[in-house]
Write a protein that holds these residues in place. Structure first.
Motif, PDB file in Angstrom:
ATOM      1  N   VAL A 136     -15.348   4.196  -2.918  1.00 16.56           N
ATOM      2  CA  VAL A 136     -15.771   2.970  -3.588  1.00 16.56           C
ATOM      3  C   VAL A 136     -17.269   3.011  -3.844  1.00 16.56           C
ATOM      4  N   GLU A 186      -2.438   7.075   5.386  1.00 20.46           N
ATOM      5  CA  GLU A 186      -2.866   5.954   4.563  1.00 20.46           C
ATOM      6  C   GLU A 186      -3.819   6.445   3.478  1.00 20.46           C
ATOM      7  N   PRO A 187      -3.770   5.819   2.291  1.00 17.74           N
ATOM      8  CA  PRO A 187      -4.680   6.227   1.214  1.00 17.74           C
ATOM      9  C   PRO A 187      -6.101   5.751   1.494  1.00 17.74           C
ATOM     10  N   HIS A 207     -16.240   5.419   1.886  1.00 20.26           N
ATOM     11  CA  HIS A 207     -14.801   5.644   1.939  1.00 20.26           C
ATOM     12  C   HIS A 207     -14.186   4.465   2.675  1.00 20.26           C
ATOM     13  N   MET A 209      -8.882  -3.151   1.153  1.00 18.35           N
ATOM     14  CA  MET A 209      -9.584  -3.489  -0.078  1.00 18.35           C
ATOM     15  C   MET A 209      -9.206  -4.860  -0.637  1.00 18.35           C
ATOM     16  N   GLU A 250      -7.390   1.897   1.643  1.00 22.08           N
ATOM     17  CA  GLU A 250      -6.967   1.017   0.549  1.00 22.08           C
ATOM     18  C   GLU A 250      -6.398  -0.297   1.088  1.00 22.08           C
ATOM     19  N   SER A 251      -5.828  -0.258   2.276  1.00 27.82           N
ATOM     20  CA  SER A 251      -5.259  -1.476   2.857  1.00 27.82           C
ATOM     21  C   SER A 251      -6.331  -2.511   3.173  1.00 27.82           C
ATOM     22  N   ILE A 266       0.856  -1.179   0.000  1.00 28.60           N
ATOM     23  CA  ILE A 266       0.000   0.000   0.000  1.00 28.60           C
ATOM     24  C   ILE A 266       0.896   1.234   0.000  1.00 28.60           C
ATOM     25  N   VAL A 289      -9.822   5.391  -0.326  1.00 25.20           N
ATOM     26  CA  VAL A 289     -10.457   5.352  -1.640  1.00 25.20           C
ATOM     27  C   VAL A 289     -11.962   5.555  -1.497  1.00 25.20           C
ATOM     28  N   PHE A 344     -13.403   1.820  -7.739  1.00 21.77           N
ATOM     29  CA  PHE A 344     -12.839   2.660  -6.689  1.00 21.77           C
ATOM     30  C   PHE A 344     -11.812   3.613  -7.271  1.00 21.77           C
ATOM     31  N   THR A 345     -11.679   4.762  -6.608  1.00 23.96           N
ATOM     32  CA  THR A 345     -10.688   5.763  -6.982  1.00 23.96           C
ATOM     33  C   THR A 345     -10.085   6.345  -5.714  1.00 23.96           C
ATOM     34  N   LEU A 346      -8.826   6.743  -5.795  1.00 22.88           N
ATOM     35  CA  LEU A 346      -8.169   7.369  -4.644  1.00 22.88           C
ATOM     36  C   LEU A 346      -8.881   8.677  -4.325  1.00 22.88           C
TER      37      LEU A 346
END
Length: 683
Positions: A592, A587-588, A633, A639, A636-637, A466, A590, A658-660
């Motif tokens: 979704v 952390e990112p 929201h 997902m 990403e970890s 990630i 995303v 999904f997008t950041l």
């Protein structure tokens, strides 16, 4: 289609076999090939003897993992059947294949649990207005009558379902059928044509009522037929078959037939329906909007074979194609045909040429890709269809043991992605990994197997990293001095920098407030370069973002100062100063969008919140009765396993995009574990 005058469509037909996973499509193909004399005996998927699913990966997993094509003939007409995978993970082949088909046979079971999967497929057919016939398979194993099945199937279909047959029952076993258009009764003979019998006395009344219901539906689009029904006149049989054909082609109805592919029952009736009622190449070319003269072909599937090179399974929409023909694509690039082949599963047979209606494999069209329209007209060929590619929802990092094999790996993956565009390879610059993306765990597992078996590349796979980052919470002023004397010219650089946090999303900013030339102008860019080189690996082990550095003071030496010395001084200042700025992990997160049947929405909400997700709301999915779209929201970890849990909760049909969206602080035990993991990797 000129059906009222009794003229059937001319030319070869292309028929797509589609349906939910394990509905029996490959078995149906086998039954059709056996009934039409293309094969000497009907093989079975279970004992790995079928024409379809001949690839080693398909045999190993007992499922269709790619499109299979087989050409046969029935009563003098040529048909190519395209057996499409039923699993949603391998659905990309179906999207491209449907673009060139005349009609789809939708294979399903009398199982209401598979209604959402059926709806997914019917929605695809609706989007391209492809005529379809519904074939209810495995009637020998069903306790429900076709009429009852239609009650729960109809909500999944935007087109009226028209029952063409009534089952003849002996106890709980279906022994035959009554054809409502012919008004004749037949009993099944396993793997043989059904035998005509007298109409069972106990079915006469039911047959009349169900036949009238069928005619009423046909009359919705035929005023003359409506007048005949209102006047209690018996319509001519030719008119009934004409309406069945024309309304199928126009997308007004979906005829429903039934049988058992495993036992070869209902196959003859299905073939006759295709022969007399399914549209042909002229109607398909018109539906696709083909206006060009000359030769036009639609590429349905790309194969890379071990010895024959690249094969492009294509439908000839107009004109003809022979060996050596030059075809031009969307961007004007041309390819020369190196061989024309019909397919029987994985076995190609060379032919002299292909004409309008034929579905053939064209050899070595190197510039052509799946979904592309090609023509003999020089220049950019207008594209008849747009084949959407499903975005990846599951990915893992992929590598080879020996770095010298990386070129071989990327070349092999490029061929895999050409065969299946729903696979994609990402070179992630943040994590320095190659990430292979696909539609699920099985999809990627099969891709790895193909890499090894088909292309001789053994790839290692592991969970992808990630792209964590870090930032700071408080400012600090720090001096960094680099002084070294080793004979001759020494090294001297001295800087004072102010490090301060910036609002989230600001990135990095460098400024200077140097006065009096304490740091000469020519060395200031070196200071910024030193900071930028350092910020790729902060005190927690991750790239640093959302902070600023101001060069406010320093000193230099006329002889020993240099760009390298000031770059080193800047790195020293950052190394000593950043740990004092209260570094924190980011952390990112995303955004979704999850698409699921409505009865699974509550379970999906629990899955999201169980993965530290924040629900943003849900609403009915636009244009999808009985479906919802959940927005959230999620880190990403969290997902990695989402698609697996989602498919489990929705009988295999749920999906997401999904997008950041943003970066968020991660603290506590979770952050400690991430930092410890990075240190362990670096050790």
């Amino acid at each position: 289609m000129d059906t009222q005058n009794g003229r059937r469509p001319s030319g070869s037909r292309c028929v797509a076999l589609v349906g939910p996973y394990l509905s029996g499509k490959t078995t149906l193909l086998e039954a059709i090939l056996f009934r039409t004399g293309a094969i000497a005996r009907q093989g079975r998927v279970s004992d790995k003897s079928s024409v379809g699913d001949a690839a080693p990966e398909a045999r190993a997993h007992g499922m269709s993992i790619e499109l299979n094509a087989a050409t046969t003939s029935y009563l003098g007409d040529s048909y190519t059947f395209l057996d499409c995978p039923g699993s949603v993970e391998f659905a990309q082949d179906q999207r491209a294949a449907l673009a060139g088909a005349d009609v789809a046979i939708v294979v399903c079971e009398a199982d209401d649990k598979k209604a959402p999967a059926l709806q997914l497929i019917l929605k695809q057919l609706d989007e391209i207005n492809l005529p379809r016939i519904l074939f209810i398979n495995k009637v020998d194993k069903s306790d429900s009558s076709p009429r009852n099945v239609l009650e729960w199937l109809q909500p999944a279909s935007s087109k009226p379902l028209i029952l063409r047959q009534l089952p003849i029952m002996k106890g709980s076993i279906v022994t035959g059928f009554v054809d409502l258009a012919l008004e004749r009764a037949f009993v099944y003979q396993e793997h043989l044509e059904s035998k005509l019998i007298d109409m069972p006395a106990d079915m006469a009344e039911l047959e009349k009522s169900q036949r009238f219901a069928m005619l009423e539906r046909l009359a919705d689009h035929d005023d003359e037929l409506m007048e005949q029904l209102l006047s209690d006149m018996e319509p001519p049989r030719d008119r009934i078959f004409g309406d069945l054909a024309s309304e199928l082609a126009d997308g007004f109805i979906t005829p429903v037939l039934f049988g058992s592919a495993e036992h070869g029952t209902g196959i003859e009736r299905l073939l006759k329906a295709l022969r007399h009622e399914a549209p042909g190449i002229a109607e398909t070319a018109k539906r696709l909007g083909l206006k060009a003269n000359g030769t036009t072909v639609q590429v349905l599937k790309t194969f890379h074979t071990a010895h024959g090179g690249k094969l492009s399974l294509s439908r000839v929409l107009s004109g003809e194609v022979a060996d050596g023909a030059v075809l031009h694509g969307a961007d004007g690039q041309d390819s020369r045909v190196a061989g024309v082949f019909t397919l029987m599963g994985s076995a190609p047979s060379k032919v002299q040429k292909a004409v309008a209606g034929d579905t053939v494999a064209l050899g070595r069209l190197e510039a052509a890709h799946t979904g592309e329209t090609l023509s003999t007209t020089r220049g950019n060929t207008p594209q008849l269809v747009t084949v959407e590619t499903a975005p990846g929802v599951y990915g893992f990092a992929i590598s080879v043991a020996d770095r010298k094999d990386e070129v071989k790996l990327t070349s092999a993956i490029a061929k895999l992605c050409e065969e299946d565009p729903s696979l994609s390879l990402e070179h992630n610059h943040d994590t320095h990994e190659m990430v292979l993306w696909g539609q699920g765990e099985m999809h990627l597992r099969v891709a790895l197997e193909k890499l090894q078996v088909k292309f001789g590349v053994h790839a290692n796979a592991k969970p992808r990293r990630i792209a964590y980052k870090e930032t700071i919470r408080k400012p600090v002023q720090i001096r960094g001095r680099h002084k070294k004397q080793s004979g001759g010219h020494g090294q001297y650089g001295d800087v004072v920098v102010e490090i301060a946090p910036l609002p989230r999303g600001s990135g990095f900013q460098f400024t200077d407030t140097i006065t009096g030339g304490v740091v000469p102008k020519q060395y200031i860019p070196a200071v910024e370069q030193g900071v930028r080189e350092w910020m790729g690996h902060g005190p927690l082990g991750f790239p640093v973002v959302d902070f600023g550095v101001n060069l406010s003071d320093g000193s230099y030496h006329d002889v020993d100062s240099s760009e390298m010395a000031f770059k080193t001084a800047a790195r020293i200042a950052m190394t000593e100063g950043m740990p004092q700025c209260s570094p924190v992990l980011l952390e990112p997160i995303v955004q979704v969008e999850i698409h699921v049947p409505s009865d699974a929405t509550s379970r999906v909400n629990q899955i999201v919140t169980g993965h530290r997700g924040q629900l943003l709301g849900y609403d009915g999915r636009d244009g999808w009765p009985g479906w919802d779209t959940v927005k959230a929201h999620m880190p990403e970890s969290e997902m990695a396993s989402l698609i697996i849990e989602l498919r489990s909760a929705t009988s295999g049909v749920g999906t997401f995009t999904f997008t950041l969206d943003h970066m968020a602080e991660l603290t506590g035990r979770a952050a400690e574990q991430v930092v410890a993991g990075r240190k362990a990797e670096a050790a």
